[in-house]
Write an enzyme that holds these catalytic residues in place. Structure first.
Site, short mmCIF file in Angstrom:
data_model
loop_
_atom_site.label_atom_id
_atom_site.label_comp_id
_atom_site.label_asym_id
_atom_site.label_seq_id
_atom_site.Cartn_x
_atom_site.Cartn_y
_atom_site.Cartn_z
N ASP A 72 -1.76 -5.57 -10.30
CA ASP A 72 -2.29 -3.97 -10.57
C ASP A 72 -2.56 -3.10 -11.18
OD1 ASP A 72 -1.99 -0.97 -8.83
OD2 ASP A 72 -0.93 -1.05 -7.37
N CYS A 116 -7.07 1.15 -5.84
CA CYS A 116 -6.59 0.57 -5.52
C CYS A 116 -6.36 0.65 -3.92
CB CYS A 116 -4.88 0.40 -5.31
SG CYS A 116 -4.02 2.28 -5.24
N HIS A 203 -0.67 -0.27 0.40
CA HIS A 203 -0.99 1.11 0.52
C HIS A 203 -1.99 0.93 1.40
CE1 HIS A 203 -2.12 3.54 -2.71
NE2 HIS A 203 -1.97 4.57 -1.70
N ASP A 359 -6.79 -5.45 -8.66
CA ASP A 359 -7.43 -4.33 -8.03
C ASP A 359 -8.51 -3.81 -8.15
OD1 ASP A 359 -5.72 -3.02 -9.04
OD2 ASP A 359 -4.95 -2.43 -7.40
N ASN A 360 -8.15 -3.71 -9.52
CA ASN A 360 -9.53 -2.70 -10.43
C ASN A 360 -8.76 -2.82 -12.01
OD1 ASN A 360 -7.34 -0.61 -8.15
ND2 ASN A 360 -7.38 -0.65 -10.75
#
Length: 550
Positions: A72, A116, A203, A359-360
Site C-alpha cells: 500500500d 488505493c 476498502h 496499489d499506487n
C-alpha cells in the site's frame, strides 16, 4: 443581573476557545467516539479451515497456486531492485528483489489509479473501476471536515475545498463499495476448484454483498482498523506528520481485525508480521490443493508505525520519520521473504505464481522527497510518481528468470493473467479491459498488450497512447502532454507546442468516458497537490499544482 452577565461572558469565552481549538477537539474526540461505537475485543485465534491431508496429484501436475502480494502506497524508489537501496539509499529489499530477479520485471507497470480503492477494484475485476461507477475512494465523512479545518491556514492555492451539501448527503463509508454483481478473480478461481483467501486491507465496501466473503473469498482476515500496533505499545515507534491526511488517519485509527464477518478483535503483534503469520498458516493447511491468496498488506501506508526492533536496527538513519518509514519497508520485505520460504519448504515453489505490486505510488504527504524517484508527482496525481509502480511476477515453471518486459502493463491485467494461469474462464457478459500477460512475457505473442491506457478520478483524467501521455485537470483547465519514450520522467510539457496531439488524445479520452458509468457516489472534496514538492515543503508562486477530487 451582573452575575448573569458574567455567566454569559464566561460561556461566550469558552465557546470562543472551543471554536478556535475545534480541530484539536475533533482529533481528540474522533478515536474515542470510534472506540465507543465499534468496540474491539481481545485477540482471538484465527482458525483456517483445514484442507485435505494429502495431495490427489503432485504440486507440479495441478493448476498453479497463486499468491498476490499487494503493498500500500509503496513508491517506485522504495524497492532496492531499481536503485540499489531504498529510504536513504541504505535499505535493501532482497526478498521483493528476489521476485524480480527470478521472474519478470514489468519495467512500465502501472497502477490502475493513483489512489488505493479504485486500483484494488481493478486488480480484482480486470476492469477499469469507472465501468461500474467505483470512481472515488470511500472515506470517513469526518475526514473531509478535518481536511477543511486543517487547511484553513494554508495559502489559498493549497486549501482543500469541501462540498458541504454533498458531504452531508454522503452515505456511511461501509456502504460505499464495489457492486456485488461484479465478478472477482477469486470468484473465477473458486469456480475451478481453488481455495481462496483474503488477508489485510479490502476498502471495497463493508455492507452486505460487498465484503470479501461475498466476493469469492472462502475466508477473509479483514483489516478493521488502521493501527499497526496500539500507539502506546512499548513495541512500536510512531512518527506523526503535520499533514491533513496523516491527521485524518490518526483520528480514525483502531487496532482491529475481523475474520469472516465476525466482530472486531485485536490482532496479535505488529500488523505486517501478523498478517504474514496468518498467510503462512493458510498456505500450510492448503498445501495439498490449489489455492489463491490475496495478501493485501497495509504496509507501508501511514500512520508511520514501525516495530521497535526494526527501528532500532536502523540507527544510522538520523531523520526520525524516514527511519520509521524505512523500518516499515524492512517489515514488508521480511513478509515477502517468509512467504517465499514457506512455499519452498512445502515444495510448492516451482508451481506457484507470485505477484508483487503496489496499489499506487508513494504519498507526498509523508514529507519524504524521494519515494517515487526518478518520477515526478505522488499518490493522488496522474504523474508517473502516482501510477508507475513496482510490478513483478514469479512462476519458475512458466516464467524465465531475469525476464524484462518494456511495454506498458496495468493492474487491470492481473485478473485475466491469473485466471488464465489457473485454467479458468473470464466473464462473457461484460467488458474485461485487461489481458493475459503471459503470452507476451513468454514471447508467444507479438506487439504490445495495450496501445492505450486510461486513468480517471472525477475531472482528473489521463490517457497514455503509444508513448504519448496527456493529463487533464478539469478544475483549472490544465493540460500536460509528455512523450514518455523521450522524456520518461515528465520534465517537458509539450501541450502548448503540440496542440494536434492534445486534440487527438482528448478524443480518445472522450470515447473512453462515453463507455464509463456514472459515479456510484459523488466526490465531496478537492485536494490541491504540489507536483514537485511534499506537503512539508513551502509553497511558492509558480509551483505546479493539480487538484485531486474525491
Amino acid at each position: 443581573m451582573r452575575a448573569a452577565l458574567i455567566v454569559v461572558l464566561i460561556v461566550a469565552a469558552l465557546a470562543g476557545v472551543a471554536w478556535t481549538q475545534r480541530l484539536e477537539l475533533l482529533l481528540w474526540a474522533a478515536p474515542k467516539l470510534l472506540d465507543w461505537r465499534q468496540p474491539v475485543a481481545p485477540n482471538e485465534p484465527v482458525r483456517w479451515p483445514a484442507g485435505p491431508d494429502k495431495a490427489a496429484v503432485p504440486p507440479a501436475e495441478r493448476p498453479p497456486n497463486v499468491v498476490v502480494i499487494l503493498a500500500d502506497d509503496m513508491g517506485f524508489n522504495d524497492v532496492s531492485f531499481f536503485n540499489g537501496g531504498a529510504a536513504d539509499g541504505s535499505i535493501r529489499t532482497p526478498n521483493i528483489d528476489r521476485i524480480a530477479r527470478e521472474g519478470v520485471v514489468f519495467e512500465n507497470g502501472y497502477a490502475a489509479n493513483a489512489v488505493c480503492a479504485p486500483s484494488r477494484a481493478s486488480i480484482l475485476t480486470g476492469r477499469y473501476s469507472t465501468r461500474f461507477g467505483f470512481e472515488y475512494t470511500p472515506a470517513f465523512k469526518v475526514g473531509a471536515t478535518i481536511a477543511e479545518w486543517t487547511n484553513a491556514g494554508q495559502p489559498e492555492a493549497l486549501r482543500a475545498v469541501v462540498d458541504r451539501d454533498q458531504l452531508d448527503a454522503l452515505p456511511p463509508m461501509r456502504d460505499l463499495g464495489m457492486p456485488p454483481e461484479e465478478e472477482t478473480v477469486a470468484e473465477r478461481l473458486k469456480a475451478v476448484g481453488y481455495q481462496t483467501a483474503h488477508i489485510g486491507k479490502w476498502h471495497l465496501g463493508g455492507a452486505e454483498g460487498m465484503r470479501p466473503e461475498h466476493q469469492g473469498f472462502d475466508d477473509s482476515l479483514y483489516m478493521a482498523g488502521m493501527s499497526y500496533l496500539p500507539p502506546d505499545s512499548p513495541e512500536v515507534v510512531n512518527a506523526r506528520i503535520p499533514d491533513t491526511i496523516d491527521r485524518m488517519v490518526w483520528a480514525s485509527m483502531q487496532y482491529a481485525a475481523q475474520f469472516n464477518g465476525s466482530h472486531s478483535f485485536e490482532p496479535d503483534g505488529y500488523l505486517t508480521d501478523w498478517y504474514t503469520d496468518e498467510a503462512l498458516d493458510f498456505i500450510e493447511v492448503n498445501r495439498h490443493r490449489p489455492f489463491f491468496l490475496y495478501l493485501a498488506h497495509w504496509g507501508i501506508h501511514n500512520p508511520l508505525q514501525a516495530l521497535k526492533s526494526d527501528y532500532d536496527a536502523l540507527a544510522h538513519i538520523e531523520d526520525h520519520p524516514l527511519r520509521v518509514y524505512a523500518a516499515m519497508i524492512v517489515a514488508l520485505d521480511r513478509s515477502v521473504g517468509r512467504v517465499l520460504d514457506q512455499l519452498e519448504a512445502l515444495g510448492l515453489d516451482e508451481n506457484t505464481l507470485v505477484v508483487f505490486t503496489s496499489d499506487n505510488g508513494g504519498a507526498g504527504y509523508l514529507g519524504l522527497d524521494d519515494v517515487n524517484a526518478p518520477y515526478r508527482g505522488w499518490k493522488l496525481t496522474h504523474f508517473e510518481g502516482g501510477t508507475h509502480v513496482p510490478f513483478f511476477m514469479r512462476w519458475p515453471a512458466r516464467i524465465e528468470a531475469g525476464t524484462r518486459f518494456e511495454a506498458p502493463v496495468d493492474h487491470i491485467d492481473l485478473m485475466p493473467t491469473v485466471v488464465a494461469a489457473a485454467g479458468g474462464t473470464l466473464p462473457e457478459d461484460r467488458v474485461i479491459d485487461g489481458v493475459d500477460l503471459l503470452p507476451w512475457v513468454r514471447g508467444e505473442r507479438e506487439g504490445v498488450p495495450h496501445e492505450t491506457l486510461f486513468w480517471r478520478q472525477g475531472y482528473l483524467q489521463t490517457v497514455q497512447h503509444r508513448g504519448l501521455k496527456l493529463i487533464t485537470e478539469g478544475r483549472t483547465g490544465q493540460r500536460w502532454l509528455f512523450d514518455l519514450s523521450a522524456d520518461p520522467t515528465e520534465q517537458r510539457n509539450l501541450a502548448a507546442a503540440r496542440p494536434g496531439d492534445v486534440e487527438a488524445l482528448e478524443a480518445l479520452l472522450a470515447q473512453h468516458n462515453a463507455e464509463q458509468a456514472a459515479p456510484r457516489w459523488p466526490g465531496v472534496i478537492q485536494i490541491p497537490v504540489m507536483i514537485d514538492k511534499t506537503t512539508q515543503d513551502p509553497w511558492a508562486p509558480g509551483d505546479e499544482i493539480a487538484f485531486f477530487p474525491n
